[in-house]
Scaffold this motif. Sequence first.
Motif, PDB file in Angstrom:
ATOM      1  N   THR A 147       0.840  -1.199   0.000  1.00 57.30           N
ATOM      2  CA  THR A 147       0.000   0.000   0.000  1.00 57.30           C
ATOM      3  C   THR A 147       0.873   1.247   0.000  1.00 57.30           C
ATOM      4  O   THR A 147       2.023   1.218   0.441  1.00 57.30           O
TER       5      THR A 147
ATOM      6  N   ILE B 217      -7.940  -1.785   0.241  1.00 56.23           N
ATOM      7  CA  ILE B 217      -7.088  -2.614   1.096  1.00 56.23           C
ATOM      8  C   ILE B 217      -7.865  -3.818   1.615  1.00 56.23           C
ATOM      9  O   ILE B 217      -7.372  -4.948   1.621  1.00 56.23           O
TER      10      ILE B 217
ATOM     11  N   THR C 275       1.115  -7.658   4.179  1.00 59.89           N
ATOM     12  CA  THR C 275       0.927  -6.279   3.740  1.00 59.89           C
ATOM     13  C   THR C 275       2.196  -5.501   4.023  1.00 59.89           C
ATOM     14  O   THR C 275       2.967  -5.827   4.931  1.00 59.89           O
TER      15      THR C 275
END
Lengths: 418, 418
Positions: A206, A254, A267
């Motif tokens: 991310t 997400i 992640t």
Amino acid sequence: MSDATSKHPNADVRMRGFAERITVEKALAWLDAELARQGTLGSETISLDDAAGRVLAVEVVSEVNVPNFQRAMMDGYALRATDIAKASADNAIPLEVVAECTPGQYHDGEIRPGQAIRIMTGAPLPAGVDSVLPVEHTTVVDEQVHAVRSLETGKNLGSVGEDIRGGDTLLPKGRVLRPQDIGVLSSVGHAQVEVVCRPRVRIVVTGNELLPAGKKPQGHAIVDANGPMLETLVARDGGVPHHPGIVPDDRDAIRAAIEDDADLVITSGGSSVGQEDHVPTLLAEHGELAIHGVAMRPAAPIGIGTLKGRLVVLLPGNPVACLWGYDLIAGRAIRSLGGRTKDWPYRKTTKTLTREIKSPVGRLDYVRVTIDGDQFEPVKSSGASVLSSTTRADGFVVVPTESEGHAPGARLSVFLYD
Amino acid sequence: MSDATSKHPNADVRMRGFAERITVEKALAWLDAELARQGTLGSETISLDDAAGRVLAVEVVSEVNVPNFQRAMMDGYALRATDIAKASADNAIPLEVVAECTPGQYHDGEIRPGQAIRIMTGAPLPAGVDSVLPVEHTTVVDEQVHAVRSLETGKNLGSVGEDIRGGDTLLPKGRVLRPQDIGVLSSVGHAQVEVVCRPRVRIVVTGNELLPAGKKPQGHAIVDANGPMLETLVARDGGVPHHPGIVPDDRDAIRAAIEDDADLVITSGGSSVGQEDHVPTLLAEHGELAIHGVAMRPAAPIGIGTLKGRLVVLLPGNPVACLWGYDLIAGRAIRSLGGRTKDWPYRKTTKTLTREIKSPVGRLDYVRVTIDGDQFEPVKSSGASVLSSTTRADGFVVVPTESEGHAPGARLSVFLYD
């Protein structure tokens, strides 16, 4: 206080940094308990051609003898040892050579006393003879072969099942298949082999500031280092990485990514307690955020939890923290799910420290080091964001939670990156 | 005497066994001289996605700074340090927060003295401020943020080029690319990378007694173990194996196979001095058979030579000898051609021997061993044809040419197969 924050393991710390971090030891204990609960993945049957480095899901027992016949272990003459019991250099005994036998060829004619068969290494021993006289113990006079030494009965023969006996356990369950294992499996007739499935790992990188790998850095954007690094690490540890692209700092995007089909989710970025750190709150809302904040440097803002029964490892976006968090937590989980040892794949050596390493009691430190002969020292310029500190390093040392560090002269274990 | 035998390095020994074997040390010296002559293969440009584990053909210098802007290293408030020089727990100084800045977002408005920007880790520092006050050093009273600690100018900032400076050498030529290297290359904008070509290795397995891998053993035929094992070994050492199938014990077929297009040729079987051992004579006739017969056990009937400028390594058909000969000679050559270290890929440890190992002076021995804690012993049933001795083994020791062996209690280096 919302449901989301009430499920956070350290609920009071949101936006204020971590009030309390649990120790690495406790985090690993939680992880190992969860890994024990999950066990290893199921198995699949694959071609032997693809099996090197895979993990056997079952013990392999041979159904056959290798070889399944007596064979010559030397080039020479197959004969009855008693026929040349008195042979010596001074008493050369002529051999009546009636046939020749090479590997794969079986001579099934009758062999009478005093006769011999010229035989090559690996060829099956004909019936009626009991030994192989090496060619070096013969001499040829006028095209007539003579034995110039005697030998014991049964000499220079490979017996049935000499290599492998039918019913023998060849390889244990859990074996990471080596080159010679592939050879042995081939020799007993295995075209396929049942191995533990490779963990499918969804990599969720991310960050609105990130450009995908392959782009040039520009403006205030930086190019993703963690995605390609994590893909390589996952493959190294026997997993199958799946990294379809950068995920924006957006709760819905997400959430969809961390709910993707996989055996484990990693992640990178947004793992801490800032307002843009959506991953921990999402995990707390929709799954379990069991651990958030660990007393170590780097990678303190790491998280571990589960979603739909699968482990989710939340790694910080700083690339050094990402690497260390992967190695400490995610890699361990992937190796375990895939039936491998939890231990690091790094070789270990012992070297002498030349510059002090300080580390507060209560915190585990990961220190990149360079090696010079028998000595080593910490790399300079080694912040969590300085990924080049890990490429300049030859390896690393771990300063345990209870240690204050090490003085110059200490002999320490160094894990090697090569 | 034919041309063929006159070119044989030990011409008098044909059919009589090897009269003389050269030492391993001399064989390796010849090999290393030839490898130095050949150098490493050329280079190719490949996608970064495929570059892990490959060998850099050139030094990599960064053309860019990473990052190319100053950035926050903590979540908090970007401000002028002088504005809060007197802040303390007893003297909370209010901050006028005029904007917010997350990673990838640049705030380009004017910031006046006394004003602050809420900023997240990794976000670019706006013009007009010089430091980041961590959120932990602030307090909120009636929705008004106050600084409760002062800080030094420049604190909690990551500088331009903090990770990588444009012009820096990032990675040296010859580097075997690690996961973090892939990350660093991505971060400087490399979509491709120039690496040493992988050696293309033709595997020539001969033997009329052999069935191809995947078949069940039957009659007096055995299933090829060496082909699949060699394919795995070649791939492990960075080569690209090519093994189209068993080659019959036929001079024309073998000649065509060893002349196939490749960077290096490995043959298995027919490497000795028997009448069915066509490979050495073919190599002597059409190329150079530089070494034939080496003073070691197993794999004494090994050969090394060149054909059309490429190395040809003649391995014995006995699978243990094939494995050892590969590891000693062929693997070394493949690693060297591919720009890798000549050293074995095996980890090494030191253990105590519990059972005597005898080895005549003048011969190097490869001894498979099992490890139990800090101790080890040679495996039982360990002839050159017993491949299962290498799968039962945890590793091996090498008894050097000049050694008579070792008594129980000796501390020795053990190379590990895992």
